[in-house]
Design a protein around this motif. Structure first.
Motif, PDB file in Angstrom:
ATOM      1  N   SER A  33       0.807  -1.224   0.000  1.00  0.00           N
ATOM      2  CA  SER A  33       0.000   0.000   0.000  1.00  0.00           C
ATOM      3  C   SER A  33       0.838   1.272   0.000  1.00  0.00           C
ATOM      4  O   SER A  33       0.353   2.343  -0.351  1.00  0.00           O
ATOM      5  N   VAL A  34       2.121   1.173   0.367  1.00  0.00           N
ATOM      6  CA  VAL A  34       2.929   2.380   0.628  1.00  0.00           C
ATOM      7  C   VAL A  34       3.779   2.764  -0.588  1.00  0.00           C
ATOM      8  O   VAL A  34       4.440   1.922  -1.200  1.00  0.00           O
ATOM      9  N   ILE A  35       3.765   4.063  -0.905  1.00  0.00           N
ATOM     10  CA  ILE A  35       4.628   4.620  -1.949  1.00  0.00           C
ATOM     11  C   ILE A  35       5.926   5.054  -1.260  1.00  0.00           C
ATOM     12  O   ILE A  35       5.899   5.879  -0.344  1.00  0.00           O
ATOM     13  N   TYR A  36       7.049   4.489  -1.688  1.00  0.00           N
ATOM     14  CA  TYR A  36       8.339   4.860  -1.105  1.00  0.00           C
ATOM     15  C   TYR A  36       9.042   5.831  -2.052  1.00  0.00           C
ATOM     16  O   TYR A  36       9.192   5.553  -3.244  1.00  0.00           O
ATOM     17  N   VAL A  37       9.443   6.996  -1.538  1.00  0.00           N
ATOM     18  CA  VAL A  37      10.047   8.060  -2.355  1.00  0.00           C
ATOM     19  C   VAL A  37      11.441   8.369  -1.821  1.00  0.00           C
ATOM     20  O   VAL A  37      11.588   8.739  -0.647  1.00  0.00           O
ATOM     21  N   GLU A  46       5.268  20.314  -6.014  1.00  0.00           N
ATOM     22  CA  GLU A  46       4.424  19.458  -6.865  1.00  0.00           C
ATOM     23  C   GLU A  46       4.400  18.023  -6.338  1.00  0.00           C
ATOM     24  O   GLU A  46       3.356  17.373  -6.310  1.00  0.00           O
ATOM     25  N   LEU A  47       5.574  17.535  -5.939  1.00  0.00           N
ATOM     26  CA  LEU A  47       5.667  16.170  -5.427  1.00  0.00           C
ATOM     27  C   LEU A  47       4.847  16.024  -4.148  1.00  0.00           C
ATOM     28  O   LEU A  47       4.074  15.069  -3.990  1.00  0.00           O
ATOM     29  N   ALA A  48       4.986  16.992  -3.247  1.00  0.00           N
ATOM     30  CA  ALA A  48       4.243  16.940  -1.981  1.00  0.00           C
ATOM     31  C   ALA A  48       2.733  16.953  -2.237  1.00  0.00           C
ATOM     32  O   ALA A  48       1.978  16.155  -1.660  1.00  0.00           O
ATOM     33  N   LEU A  49       2.300  17.843  -3.140  1.00  0.00           N
ATOM     34  CA  LEU A  49       0.858  17.948  -3.414  1.00  0.00           C
ATOM     35  C   LEU A  49       0.350  16.698  -4.145  1.00  0.00           C
ATOM     36  O   LEU A  49      -0.782  16.256  -3.916  1.00  0.00           O
ATOM     37  N   GLY A  50       1.201  16.112  -5.004  1.00  0.00           N
ATOM     38  CA  GLY A  50       0.824  14.867  -5.679  1.00  0.00           C
ATOM     39  C   GLY A  50       0.624  13.742  -4.674  1.00  0.00           C
ATOM     40  O   GLY A  50      -0.337  12.962  -4.769  1.00  0.00           O
ATOM     41  N   LEU A  51       1.511  13.653  -3.674  1.00  0.00           N
ATOM     42  CA  LEU A  51       1.381  12.622  -2.640  1.00  0.00           C
ATOM     43  C   LEU A  51       0.111  12.845  -1.829  1.00  0.00           C
ATOM     44  O   LEU A  51      -0.590  11.889  -1.459  1.00  0.00           O
ATOM     45  N   ASP A  52      -0.206  14.117  -1.553  1.00  0.00           N
ATOM     46  CA  ASP A  52      -1.456  14.429  -0.841  1.00  0.00           C
ATOM     47  C   ASP A  52      -2.682  13.979  -1.634  1.00  0.00           C
ATOM     48  O   ASP A  52      -3.604  13.367  -1.102  1.00  0.00           O
ATOM     49  N   LEU A  53      -2.668  14.301  -2.938  1.00  0.00           N
ATOM     50  CA  LEU A  53      -3.820  13.982  -3.802  1.00  0.00           C
ATOM     51  C   LEU A  53      -4.081  12.479  -3.875  1.00  0.00           C
ATOM     52  O   LEU A  53      -5.223  12.039  -3.989  1.00  0.00           O
ATOM     53  N   LEU A  54      -3.016  11.692  -3.821  1.00  0.00           N
ATOM     54  CA  LEU A  54      -3.155  10.238  -3.974  1.00  0.00           C
ATOM     55  C   LEU A  54      -3.918   9.601  -2.815  1.00  0.00           C
ATOM     56  O   LEU A  54      -4.533   8.550  -2.964  1.00  0.00           O
ATOM     57  N   ASN A  55      -3.808  10.251  -1.650  1.00  0.00           N
ATOM     58  CA  ASN A  55      -4.505   9.728  -0.471  1.00  0.00           C
ATOM     59  C   ASN A  55      -4.112   8.281  -0.171  1.00  0.00           C
ATOM     60  O   ASN A  55      -4.936   7.451   0.177  1.00  0.00           O
ATOM     61  N   LYS A  56      -2.826   8.000  -0.363  1.00  0.00           N
ATOM     62  CA  LYS A  56      -2.280   6.668  -0.042  1.00  0.00           C
ATOM     63  C   LYS A  56      -1.130   6.876   0.948  1.00  0.00           C
ATOM     64  O   LYS A  56      -0.495   7.930   0.952  1.00  0.00           O
ATOM     65  N   PRO A  57      -0.816   5.881   1.770  1.00  0.00           N
ATOM     66  CA  PRO A  57       0.328   6.049   2.668  1.00  0.00           C
ATOM     67  C   PRO A  57       1.636   6.159   1.868  1.00  0.00           C
ATOM     68  O   PRO A  57       1.813   5.484   0.859  1.00  0.00           O
ATOM     69  N   PHE A  58       2.526   7.067   2.308  1.00  0.00           N
ATOM     70  CA  PHE A  58       3.821   7.206   1.645  1.00  0.00           C
ATOM     71  C   PHE A  58       4.921   7.374   2.688  1.00  0.00           C
ATOM     72  O   PHE A  58       4.680   7.848   3.800  1.00  0.00           O
ATOM     73  N   ALA A  75       4.603  -0.732  -1.988  1.00  0.00           N
ATOM     74  CA  ALA A  75       3.948  -1.032  -3.271  1.00  0.00           C
ATOM     75  C   ALA A  75       4.803  -0.612  -4.456  1.00  0.00           C
ATOM     76  O   ALA A  75       4.810  -1.274  -5.494  1.00  0.00           O
ATOM     77  N   CYS A  76       5.497   0.537  -4.334  1.00  0.00           N
ATOM     78  CA  CYS A  76       6.319   1.008  -5.454  1.00  0.00           C
ATOM     79  C   CYS A  76       7.405   1.942  -4.949  1.00  0.00           C
ATOM     80  O   CYS A  76       7.346   2.431  -3.819  1.00  0.00           O
ATOM     81  N   PHE A  77       8.393   2.191  -5.793  1.00  0.00           N
ATOM     82  CA  PHE A  77       9.582   2.951  -5.444  1.00  0.00           C
ATOM     83  C   PHE A  77       9.711   4.119  -6.413  1.00  0.00           C
ATOM     84  O   PHE A  77      10.003   3.924  -7.595  1.00  0.00           O
ATOM     85  N   VAL A  78       9.467   5.342  -5.932  1.00  0.00           N
ATOM     86  CA  VAL A  78       9.715   6.549  -6.729  1.00  0.00           C
ATOM     87  C   VAL A  78      11.196   6.875  -6.552  1.00  0.00           C
ATOM     88  O   VAL A  78      11.630   7.278  -5.481  1.00  0.00           O
ATOM     89  N   SER A  79      11.984   6.681  -7.623  1.00  0.00           N
ATOM     90  CA  SER A  79      13.444   6.688  -7.476  1.00  0.00           C
ATOM     91  C   SER A  79      14.127   7.566  -8.511  1.00  0.00           C
ATOM     92  O   SER A  79      13.646   7.723  -9.638  1.00  0.00           O
ATOM     93  N   HIS A  80      15.299   8.091  -8.139  1.00  0.00           N
ATOM     94  CA  HIS A  80      16.151   8.845  -9.065  1.00  0.00           C
ATOM     95  C   HIS A  80      16.920   7.897  -9.988  1.00  0.00           C
ATOM     96  O   HIS A  80      17.612   8.349 -10.895  1.00  0.00           O
ATOM     97  N   CYS A  81      16.815   6.595  -9.743  1.00  0.00           N
ATOM     98  CA  CYS A  81      17.459   5.575 -10.584  1.00  0.00           C
ATOM     99  C   CYS A  81      18.981   5.594 -10.487  1.00  0.00           C
ATOM    100  O   CYS A  81      19.668   5.218 -11.447  1.00  0.00           O
TER     101      CYS A  81
END
Length: 444
Positions: free
Chosen positions: A264-268, A283-295, A338-344
């Protein structure tokens, strides 16, 4: 034959120290003796991050130090300053240090020096003393091949004599490699003295008989057809070592993860040196808010205040957790992720692959762009985040891609398959394990 005694010398940044420390721990499990050389500045940082460093690493790993030549007021985040200070200062001091180490180990002198890139001067010192040498390349084998091609790229008219692209275009370095944008070569954005240093470095590291790569053959097969020097020995993070060598980790986030639903968690996280400007952070902070998922968001200390204070009226972050530095391997292997938001960055890419977690790719600099191509186009275990006309990854793009990734069963299945294939390299009789055994035998 005797037991190999390795002198390991990393360039003093997180992305170099951590993989070389992981290699030292693996070599120690094979019975090798290790002397690990840090700058004095980094050794103090490591002792702060990992109290009792000497004891925690076991009797086979000893730590020694040399000064980096910089003063307390100098900016050690400036690679040019660090590289040239070390190159001026350390080569004169290393022979005496080797002599002192050998005097304490009369029956087990140093048999092999292993460096990361930027420290090839140590291979020259070792060469003069009759000590074998090898290089651990801390990024992808593809980026190693790219740097090794600088003379050819100049000769072919792709780069000018200062290593800058003559025109923006896509090229394929070798068959079966992803296309590369000439503006995204690993050295782009660096000044010409550093680019010349890299070209010189690629010549000097030829004193290292092996170029060890923290990767697996199945991940970048084309890169290994280029040179017999390239030796895949990864993934190195398949060891038990979880701790980052240089920074204090906030482990309380693991307790928080224990209370989140599975997948369930988005890891950034954008690595140790990823810098994102204020508008993009917003933008990133507001995007995480909009998703309404744990991060769970790792924000290094300089950005931490900006996230929490700059627009606290807009950013609620109520479903998330923000930390300064985190035990990334443990997080990525946690069932709640659930997923990894990464700089690669390469270390993060390998850690993500080894945990079977899908990626959202947000490359910032250097080799991260070609790593993104592998993740999205070759391995197909992630999606790219695209910038809008203002050069920003918008909150709408973030929410759209996260939702898309959450619903993509194909990417999830491929991520788990790639994890299995890659980790098979480091089991007993796996390809990387066998390569490592050959390397140890050679180093005796």
């Amino acid at each position: 034959m005797g037991i190999p005694h390795f002198l390991l010398i990393p360039y003093p940044s997180v992305g170099h120290v951590n993989p070389l420390m992981q290699l030292s721990e693996i070599l120690a499990t094979h019975g090798c003796k290790i002397t690990f050389l840090n700058t004095e500045f980094n050794h103090n940082r490591m002792n702060t991050a990992d109290a009792g460093l000497e004891n925690s690493k076991g009797p086979q790993i000893k730590f020694v130090t040399l000064p980096d030549g910089l003063g307390p007021e100098d900016d050690r985040k400036d690679p040019k300053k660090v590289i040239f200070s070390i190159k001026t200062r350390m080569p004169h001091m290393l022979p005496k240090l080797i002599q002192d180490i050998n005097a304490l180990n009369v029956n087990n002198n140093i048999t092999c020096i292993v460096v990361t890139v930027n420290m090839s001067w140590a291979l020259e010192v070792g060469h003069k003393l009759g000590i074998k040498g090898a290089v651990l390349w801390p990024a992808s084998a593809t980026s190693l091949a790219t740097c090794d091609c600088i003379p050819k790229l100049i000769q072919d008219g792709i780069l000018d004599s200062d290593g800058k692209p003559i025109e923006k275009k896509e090229i394929q370095l070798y068959p079966n490699m992803p296309m590369m944008d000439t503006e995204n070569f690993p050295w782009c954005g660096l000044d010409k003295t550093v680019i010349h240093h890299i070209a010189q470095e690629m010549q000097t590291i030829k004193l290292g008989e092996w170029w060890l790569c923290n990767t697996a053959h199945n991940l970048e097969p084309a890169a290994f057809s280029i040179s017999s020097r390239f030796l895949p020995i990864g993934p190195l993070m398949a060891t038990d070592s979880n701790k980052s060598a240089l920074w204090q980790e906030d482990t309380t986030c693991l307790d928080w993860l224990d209370h989140q639903p599975p997948q369930s968690v988005i890891y950034v996280a954008f690595g140790s040196s990823g810098v994102i400007d204020h508008n993009q952070l917003k933008e990133l902070a507001l995007g995480l808010d909009l998703l309404n998922k744990p991060f769970l968001w790792v924000v290094n200390s300089s950005d931490n205040k900006r996230v929490n204070n700059s627009y606290s009226d807009e950013f609620h972050g109520s479903k998330g957790r923000i930390v300064k530095w985190a035990p990334q391997k443990k997080i990525l292997n946690h069932p709640a992720i659930a997923c990894f938001v990464s700089h690669c960055g390469w270390n993060s890419s390998m850690e993500g692959i080894c945990s079977g977690v899908p990626f959202l790719c947000w490359p910032l600099v250097k080799d991260q762009f070609v790593n993104k191509s592998y993740i999205c186009d070759v391995w197909k275990v992630g999606l790219r985040l695209d910038k809008d006309e203002n050069g920003l990854v918008s909150k709408e793009e973030i929410t759209k891609k996260v939702e898309q990734l959450f619903g993509d069963e194909g990417i999830k299945a491929r991520s788990l398959k790639l994890k299995e294939l890659t980790l098979n390299n480091v089991v007993e009789d796996g390809q990387s394990s066998e390569n490592l055994k050959s390397f140890i035998s050679w180093a005796e």
